[in-house]
Design a protein around this motif. Structure first.
Motif, short mmCIF file in Angstrom:
data_model
loop_
_atom_site.label_atom_id
_atom_site.label_comp_id
_atom_site.label_asym_id
_atom_site.label_seq_id
_atom_site.Cartn_x
_atom_site.Cartn_y
_atom_site.Cartn_z
N GLU A 41 0.84 -1.21 0.00
CA GLU A 41 0.00 0.00 0.00
C GLU A 41 0.87 1.26 0.00
O GLU A 41 0.53 2.26 -0.62
CB GLU A 41 -0.96 0.01 1.18
N ILE A 50 1.73 13.45 -5.17
CA ILE A 50 2.34 13.89 -3.92
C ILE A 50 2.76 12.64 -3.17
O ILE A 50 1.93 11.88 -2.69
CB ILE A 50 1.37 14.73 -3.08
N PRO A 54 0.75 12.17 5.81
CA PRO A 54 1.05 12.75 7.12
C PRO A 54 1.06 11.75 8.27
O PRO A 54 1.08 12.14 9.43
CB PRO A 54 -0.11 13.75 7.29
N THR A 55 1.08 10.46 7.95
CA THR A 55 0.84 9.41 8.94
C THR A 55 1.66 9.52 10.22
O THR A 55 1.14 9.37 11.32
CB THR A 55 1.10 8.04 8.29
N LEU B 76 -11.38 3.48 -4.84
CA LEU B 76 -11.38 3.00 -3.45
C LEU B 76 -10.43 3.90 -2.66
O LEU B 76 -9.33 4.20 -3.12
CB LEU B 76 -10.83 1.58 -3.37
N THR B 80 -6.48 5.54 6.34
CA THR B 80 -5.66 5.25 7.52
C THR B 80 -4.43 6.14 7.61
O THR B 80 -4.11 6.66 8.68
CB THR B 80 -5.22 3.78 7.49
N MET B 81 -3.76 6.34 6.47
CA MET B 81 -2.52 7.12 6.51
C MET B 81 -2.77 8.58 6.87
O MET B 81 -1.82 9.30 7.18
CB MET B 81 -1.84 7.06 5.14
N TYR B 82 -4.01 9.02 6.77
CA TYR B 82 -4.34 10.43 7.03
C TYR B 82 -5.07 10.64 8.35
O TYR B 82 -5.45 11.74 8.68
CB TYR B 82 -5.18 10.98 5.87
N VAL B 86 -3.79 7.76 14.45
CA VAL B 86 -3.01 6.56 14.11
C VAL B 86 -2.16 6.12 15.28
O VAL B 86 -2.08 4.94 15.61
CB VAL B 86 -2.14 6.83 12.87
N ARG B 94 -4.70 -1.48 10.33
CA ARG B 94 -4.30 -2.11 9.09
C ARG B 94 -4.60 -1.19 7.92
O ARG B 94 -5.69 -0.61 7.84
CB ARG B 94 -5.11 -3.39 8.97
N ILE B 95 -3.67 -1.05 7.03
CA ILE B 95 -3.86 -0.19 5.86
C ILE B 95 -4.47 -1.01 4.74
O ILE B 95 -3.99 -2.08 4.40
CB ILE B 95 -2.52 0.42 5.42
N GLN B 96 -5.57 -0.52 4.18
CA GLN B 96 -6.20 -1.21 3.07
C GLN B 96 -5.90 -0.48 1.77
O GLN B 96 -5.30 0.59 1.76
CB GLN B 96 -7.70 -1.30 3.31
N ALA B 97 -6.40 -1.03 0.70
CA ALA B 97 -6.03 -0.51 -0.62
C ALA B 97 -6.65 0.85 -0.90
O ALA B 97 -7.79 1.12 -0.53
CB ALA B 97 -6.45 -1.50 -1.69
N THR B 98 -5.89 1.70 -1.55
CA THR B 98 -6.41 2.92 -2.16
C THR B 98 -6.18 2.75 -3.66
O THR B 98 -5.05 2.55 -4.08
CB THR B 98 -5.66 4.16 -1.66
N ARG B 99 -7.24 2.74 -4.43
CA ARG B 99 -7.10 2.60 -5.88
C ARG B 99 -8.00 3.63 -6.54
O ARG B 99 -9.22 3.50 -6.52
CB ARG B 99 -7.55 1.21 -6.35
N MET B 130 -7.28 15.58 -1.63
CA MET B 130 -6.57 16.77 -2.08
C MET B 130 -5.13 16.45 -2.46
O MET B 130 -4.54 17.11 -3.31
CB MET B 130 -6.58 17.87 -1.00
N ASP B 131 -4.55 15.44 -1.80
CA ASP B 131 -3.19 15.04 -2.16
C ASP B 131 -3.15 14.35 -3.52
O ASP B 131 -2.09 14.21 -4.13
CB ASP B 131 -2.61 14.10 -1.09
N LEU B 132 -4.29 13.87 -3.97
CA LEU B 132 -4.33 13.17 -5.26
C LEU B 132 -4.57 14.13 -6.42
O LEU B 132 -4.42 13.77 -7.57
CB LEU B 132 -5.42 12.10 -5.25
#
Lengths: 327, 197
Positions: A41, A50, A54-55, B76, B80-82, B86, B94-99, B130-132
């Motif tokens: 991931e 980008i 920010p994790t 998708l 989690t990362m944002y 955390v 657990r981090i799941q898929a971003t697609r 926004m990061d995308l």
């Protein structure tokens, strides 16, 4: 439409039971798979416009490198930066280490600066284990002597996973100076835990026979035997600084006996080539093999950042943990 | 002594959920601007939030296809990362898929989640989007709004607004994951970590 990718393990989140990453001997297959899935991931993050998330804002990662290293250090610092963690690094030259401060004191001082994760590269086997006992920080081993290099092995396994369906039944040969290789040892641990079969190959002077019994691997001193029925060949770097020890007559002779050439690739049409880098062109691998499409060396480097992001993410300590005051 | 768990109360049956999705698909169709020179498949997209939001977005996508004959793209998103918690959880989530198989820049996005509560997940999702790129707009759609907002995030399309107690939990279940469709109100176990939604 993208269906949720069916992972190769049951849906249960396999949490990491370890607080440190010292070596892979105690990591279970589930834990390794969890690390690899998380890394996949993060690899997707590296492909976005980008390439930062920010994790781990507010987490600080110190890299203590008591041994020269370019890629591993760069890769860890980049990984921490991509996760928005703060990084500080200390290398052997130009620091208090050259003034005679002990490893323990250096680490305790770094810890007193409220560092959460310490990434350690040291020439003494067991140095990270020692730090894990005497400090309170999370320790990540970035290579300790000839003992272990767990993140390198994990990124190798991550790279393999891009190219193969399953580790069960996968045949991997590791070729080179096995005796002095922490990469070989950690790879054997990761691969056998995941169910792959490993063959170690090298000149008899660099191939400890005890490993066969201790690590559940096959050993051979013949390259052809190592490449027969093999899916992935991993060549290890011949350390030029060991030339004086008389372990092999000359680099040319080494290349003739253990170097992988185009001829080998022709005879083994499905064989993939890996190398932890930096490559000595014309010694472990012939020039043409390094640039061959079946050499997946550069994707190892890309995966290194993603894998180290996963390691830092999964091991970063929780913020509300009562801080044991470092003296 | 912690009070015994109350029996879960059903807020929506499978049929209720279907009708809600029918209505919401209609509301999405109303937002498609007939004057937009671009084809709807170029101008619109669904973004389903892991895990239930993804399945709900798929159903909305199917309904839009039935009614308007267009298949809007669907992405998708795992936030989690944002998330801002955390490192406050017992263990790393657990981090799941971003697609996201389309360029979000210039697109009108429908962000789909099952339940909105504190608004923190919505905040994280906006940061992730926004990061995308730079979407033309983001419309936040949720099946249940259970109140208790902690940050100023308001859904634009709400299936049903349900006032709840802080220690209660709303579970939207979908056949694909849970084997059954429906929405339930349950009191969360006393010791469980607060699940920020």
């Amino acid at each position: 439409m993208a269906a949720p990718p069916p992972s190769d393990a049951p849906e249960r989140p396999a949490a990491l039971r370890h607080r440190h990453l010292l070596d892979l001997s105690t990591y279970s297959a589930d834990e390794i798979r969890h690390l690899l899935r998380t890394a996949e991931e993060f690899r997707a993050v590296l492909e976005r416009p980008i390439r930062q998330v920010p994790t781990l804002q507010g987490t600080s990662v110190a890299s203590l490198f008591f041994e020269p290293s370019t890629r591993t250090k760069l890769s860890f610092n980049l990984a921490a930066g991509r996760l928005s963690a703060e990084t500080l690094s200390l290398s052997k030259s130009g620091s208090s280490v050259t003034k005679g401060e002990t490893l323990k004191d250096t680490a305790r001082n770094v810890e007193a600066m409220k560092v959460d994760v310490v990434v350690l590269r040291h020439s003494s086997p067991g140095a990270p284990h020692f730090l894990a006992r005497c400090t309170d920080s999370v320790i990540v081993n970035a290579g300790d002597g000839a003992h272990a290099h767990p993140t390198q092995a994990l990124l190798d396994v991550l790279t393999m996973r891009e190219h193969v369906d399953a580790f069960e039944g996968l045949r991997v040969s590791i070729i080179g100076d096995i005796t002095h290789s922490r990469v070989a040892r950690s790879n054997v641990q990761a691969l056998t835990t995941l169910g792959a079969t490993v063959t170690l190959c090298g000149p008899a002077t660099m191939l400890p026979v005890e490993m066969e019994a201790a690590l559940d691997v096959r050993t051979t001193t013949r390259l052809d035997a190592a490449l027969d029925d093999c899916d992935i060949a991993m060549a290890l770097r011949i350390q030029m600084e060991r030339q004086d020890e008389g372990l092999f007559p000359s680099t040319r002779e080494y290349h003739r006996q253990f170097g992988i050439t185009l001829d080998h690739l022709r005879r083994h049409p499905d064989l993939l080539i890996m190398h932890p880098g930096p490559v000595n062109r014309g010694i472990e691998l012939s020039n043409a093999v390094v640039d061959h499409e079946r050499a997946i060396i550069l994707s190892q480097v890309t995966n290194g950042v993603a894998l180290r992001m996963a390691v830092l993410y999964l091991l970063a300590p929780q913020r509300d943990r009562p801080d044991a005051s470092a003296a | 002594m912690p009070p015994p768990n109350r029996a879960p109360a059903q807020l929506m049956t499978a049929r209720d959920l279907e009708r809600t999705l029918d209505r919401m698909a209609q509301q999405i169709l109303e937002r498609i601007d007939p004057d937009d020179a671009r084809a709807p498949t170029e101008a619109f997209a669904f973004v389903g939030m892991q895990t239930r939001g993804v399945h709900l977005a798929r159903r909305l996508q199917a309904r839009v296809r039935e009614q308007a004959g267009v298949t809007l793209p669907l992405g998708l998103l795992d936030v989690t990362m944002y998330r801002d918690d955390v490192r406050l959880q017992l263990e790393q989530p657990r981090i799941q898929a971003t697609r996201i198989p389309f360029d979000v820049t210039g697109r009108h996005l429908v962000l789909v989640d099952d339940v909105v509560c504190t608004g923190r997940t919505g905040r994280a999702a906006l940061d992730a989007l926004m990061d995308l790129g730079r979407p033309a707009s983001v419309c936040f759609l949720t099946i249940i709004d259970r109140r208790h907002r902690e940050v100023p995030i308001t859904p634009d399309l709400v299936g049903r607004s349900v006032p709840t107690l802080p220690d209660e939990e709303v579970r939207v279940e979908v056949e694909e994951v849970d084997g059954e469709d429906g929405v339930w109100l349950v009191s969360s176990p006393p010791s469980s970590a607060p699940e920020a939604r």
